[in-house]
Write a protein that holds these residues in place. Sequence first.
Motif, PDB file in Angstrom:
ATOM      1  N   GLN A 133      -9.483   0.794   3.458  1.00 27.61           N
ATOM      2  CA  GLN A 133      -8.267   1.322   4.064  1.00 27.61           C
ATOM      3  C   GLN A 133      -8.563   2.585   4.847  1.00 27.61           C
ATOM      4  OE1 GLN A 133      -5.930   1.306   0.229  1.00 27.61           O
ATOM      5  NE2 GLN A 133      -4.324   0.579   1.579  1.00 27.61           N
TER       6      GLN A 133
ATOM      7  N   LYS B 256     -12.113   0.761  -1.950  1.00 32.59           N
ATOM      8  CA  LYS B 256     -11.718   0.587  -3.347  1.00 32.59           C
ATOM      9  C   LYS B 256     -12.483  -0.595  -3.932  1.00 32.59           C
ATOM     10  CE  LYS B 256      -7.116   2.584  -2.924  1.00 32.59           C
ATOM     11  NZ  LYS B 256      -5.684   2.444  -3.230  1.00 32.59           N
TER      12      LYS B 256
ATOM     13  N   THR C 193     -13.003   4.398  -6.500  1.00 30.59           N
ATOM     14  CA  THR C 193     -12.549   4.573  -5.129  1.00 30.59           C
ATOM     15  C   THR C 193     -13.490   5.551  -4.449  1.00 30.59           C
ATOM     16  OG1 THR C 193     -10.253   4.197  -5.780  1.00 30.59           O
ATOM     17  CG2 THR C 193     -10.627   5.248  -3.655  1.00 30.59           C
TER      18      THR C 193
ATOM     19  N   HIS D 241       6.483   0.392  -5.194  1.00 33.06           N
ATOM     20  CA  HIS D 241       5.246   1.179  -5.276  1.00 33.06           C
ATOM     21  C   HIS D 241       4.826   1.404  -6.722  1.00 33.06           C
ATOM     22  CE1 HIS D 241       2.573   4.670  -5.184  1.00 33.06           C
ATOM     23  NE2 HIS D 241       2.296   4.354  -3.934  1.00 33.06           N
TER      24      HIS D 241
ATOM     25  N   ASN E 270       0.040  11.374  -4.990  1.00 32.45           N
ATOM     26  CA  ASN E 270       0.012  10.195  -4.123  1.00 32.45           C
ATOM     27  C   ASN E 270       0.782  10.415  -2.829  1.00 32.45           C
ATOM     28  OD1 ASN E 270      -1.631   8.642  -5.720  1.00 32.45           O
ATOM     29  ND2 ASN E 270       0.038   7.591  -6.772  1.00 32.45           N
TER      30      ASN E 270
ATOM     31  N   GLY F 111     -12.091   8.720  -6.918  1.00 31.96           N
ATOM     32  CA  GLY F 111     -11.395   8.472  -8.180  1.00 31.96           C
ATOM     33  C   GLY F 111     -12.067   7.336  -8.920  1.00 31.96           C
TER      34      GLY F 111
ATOM     35  N   ILE G 289       0.250   6.935  -0.504  1.00 33.71           N
ATOM     36  CA  ILE G 289      -0.997   6.226  -0.754  1.00 33.71           C
ATOM     37  C   ILE G 289      -0.968   5.559  -2.127  1.00 33.71           C
ATOM     38  CG2 ILE G 289      -2.264   7.876   0.681  1.00 33.71           C
ATOM     39  CD1 ILE G 289      -3.444   8.994  -1.991  1.00 33.71           C
ATOM     40  N   ASP G 290      -2.050   4.862  -2.428  1.00 32.68           N
ATOM     41  CA  ASP G 290      -2.325   4.282  -3.752  1.00 32.68           C
ATOM     42  C   ASP G 290      -1.223   3.337  -4.210  1.00 32.68           C
ATOM     43  OD1 ASP G 290      -3.551   3.649  -6.046  1.00 32.68           O
ATOM     44  OD2 ASP G 290      -3.309   5.570  -7.042  1.00 32.68           O
TER      45      ASP G 290
ATOM     46  N   LYS H  83      -5.739  -1.843  -9.548  1.00 36.83           N
ATOM     47  CA  LYS H  83      -5.281  -1.814 -10.942  1.00 36.83           C
ATOM     48  C   LYS H  83      -4.356  -2.996 -11.224  1.00 36.83           C
ATOM     49  CE  LYS H  83      -3.017   1.104 -14.335  1.00 36.83           C
ATOM     50  NZ  LYS H  83      -2.421   2.404 -14.629  1.00 36.83           N
TER      51      LYS H  83
ATOM     52  N   ASP I  90       4.243   4.082  -8.499  1.00 35.40           N
ATOM     53  CA  ASP I  90       3.453   5.254  -8.926  1.00 35.40           C
ATOM     54  C   ASP I  90       3.622   6.409  -7.938  1.00 35.40           C
ATOM     55  OD1 ASP I  90       1.880   6.638 -10.676  1.00 35.40           O
ATOM     56  OD2 ASP I  90      -0.027   5.891  -9.895  1.00 35.40           O
TER      57      ASP I  90
ATOM     58  N   GLY J  98      -1.857   0.826  -5.737  1.00 38.53           N
ATOM     59  CA  GLY J  98      -2.328   0.297  -7.022  1.00 38.53           C
ATOM     60  C   GLY J  98      -2.797  -1.130  -6.979  1.00 38.53           C
TER      61      GLY J  98
END
Length: 710
Positions: free
Chosen positions: A93, A41, A24, A137, A144, A17, A157-158, A163, A139, A160
């Motif tokens: 991760q 990441k 990522t 979280h 995800n 991504g 996952i993710d 970001k 998101d 963030g």
Amino acid sequence: MLESLLRKRYKLVSVLGAGGFGQTYLAEDTENPELPRCVVKQFKPVKDDQQFLSIARRLFDTEVKMLEQLGQHPQIPTFLNFFEENGEFYLVQEFIDGQPLSEELSPAHRLTEAEAIELLRDVLGILVFVHSQQVIHRDIKPSNLIRRKADGQFVLIDFGAVKEIGTQLLSETEQKFTVGIGTQGYTPSEQLAGRPRYCSDIYALGMTVIQSLTGTQPTQLLADPETGDLLWQTQAMISSGLRSILEKMVRYHFSQRYQSAQEVLQALDRLAEAPLESTMMPSSLVMPTALLHHPIADQMDRTIVDTPVRPVKNWRSQLRKGIQIVAVAAVAVTGLLAGLRQMAWLEAPELAVYDHWVRWRPDAGIDPRLLIVEISESDLQTLRRGTPSDRDVAQVIQKLRQYQPRVIGLDLHRDLPQEPGHAELMQQLQFADVITIMKLGNGQSKFDIPPPAGVPPERLGFNDFPIDPDNVLRRSLLYGTNAGQRFSSFSLRLATRYLKPSGLIPKRSDRSAEVMQLGDVNFWPLNPSFGGYQQLDAAGYQVMLNYRSPKPPARQVTFTQVLNGQVDPAWVKDKVVLIGTTAASGKDLFYTPFSSGKSEEHLMAGVVVHAQMVSQILSVALDGTPLIWAWPDWAELLWIGGWAMAGGSLAWFVRHPFLFIMGTAGMLIVLVGTTFIIFTHAGWLPSVAPAIALVLTGVTVVSWRSYQLE
């Protein structure tokens, strides 16, 4: 960067991504042969001064501690490592081998109620742990949630981190407005306002489960105009208990939702303990067998036998009566539908059918008169900026002008300098063949985003789009007003500049002074009840946007390709050249009629939408392509009434139930085919209202006949 070795240990295999702050990667840990695959990441700071890097290190230390704590849960990726290399920061991760929930879902594949409850319990268990760590979280969405191949459990996952760090860095160092973490459709209102709560995650999970049950993207669901709650219940075949739980999870106001994941789990426990709901059955199906042999049955037989037979009327009388009954039913049903249309109850389904028609039309391909210079995520990473500098933009315009385009359109707001190079850009914007943008906003007193200072009005165009209530872009605004002054749209400015050498300029129509004429074509503006619309905000001067293609309608080159002189001059000469961002981090993305036809959410960049609009105007003026048209209200009412008469006539003259059902289905197919064929010739006729009229009038006539027989 692929195949490179980070910290002499992590070999980058592929890109998973990308975003405005980094990428990522799927990587291999060369020092861990037992579990080699991992996720790396990357965060690329937009500045390299020591103060900025010091803040980045502090924020990363905080995020690392959070990820280490969360990674202790078996359904959250384990945090492995963190390091800094060449002024860039990296998080490592665990890689989760599995399939995202988003790839399992489609309109044709939905979860059962049992599977949805299992999904709820699985993710709620994760949220109980996450929230206990005082983490939100922000998101949660199908992409995800990874179903792990090893045990079939979902992994969240993710979180963030990268970001979030980028957002905080901008806030601390540049005091810019930033957009919070979240995805449209899954993000509740309080999170959009920058005040997320634990129940914000519950809302996102509820929307994910609703999507899995209905097969419908959250952004395609309608909302109650009074409460703001989404209307999805009729699309999911589930028990009232689960429906009530999901309704409470996705309430518009956070105070009306479950306040913790544990509360939702308790509600699911109560649902599992509740008795099954009773089902009403027709009495004829549960009547005891002995009752069928009761003397009352004999009395019923005698009654039937003794009932006098009604004389058969002559065919003229039957025909006359049938016409009367069908006419009365058709008029009543047409009147009912006219009222529903007036209240806009049928607007949403008519727009949904319109979107289907747009998707089913043949793709017209690229327009050779246009060229798009896109600013992609790759360009931003190369430039190491969130937006190109004024100097870079000026250089791109200068290079393009050397190739003699007919007009250049800059779809970038430059009301504020983006140093270095602001003076150079302003010099380029003085040329007559360069058009730039502003944003009108509500048009009351001042611009939402003003134009660059010093650019004359004839080289300015607004980039406002008229968005429908379901967030889909179906219309094009050609003229708008601000503080009593009239302005042309960005796309109209570009098109008229291109057409000027051909002697085609906008003028008042010979048929009406309020209508724009281009060549021999009148651009009739929309009215509030145009086509399937009933309460359209037709302010300004609007026409339907006739999309050329679901893909970009013109050849595309990248911003850095132009900077590096890697563009064929023939692609530019005598063309309309549009410069704008297609990067997701630019937040200039829009839903179109093509969006709901994709298995994943499909958004179109603003510069591509402008290219669609320019292509439409040029095609109308030069190629004879018609504008999308619709009948006046009285003609549409006759159209609906005609189909009502057809349905009623079928019900009157076809008495066999199977033949009646097949005949109705055949008429619906004819209706759908007729409206689609007309749409391929740019005509938009109602299709939902006639379909309802056809079926409802037929059912009304059949019901009347059954009543008469009794």
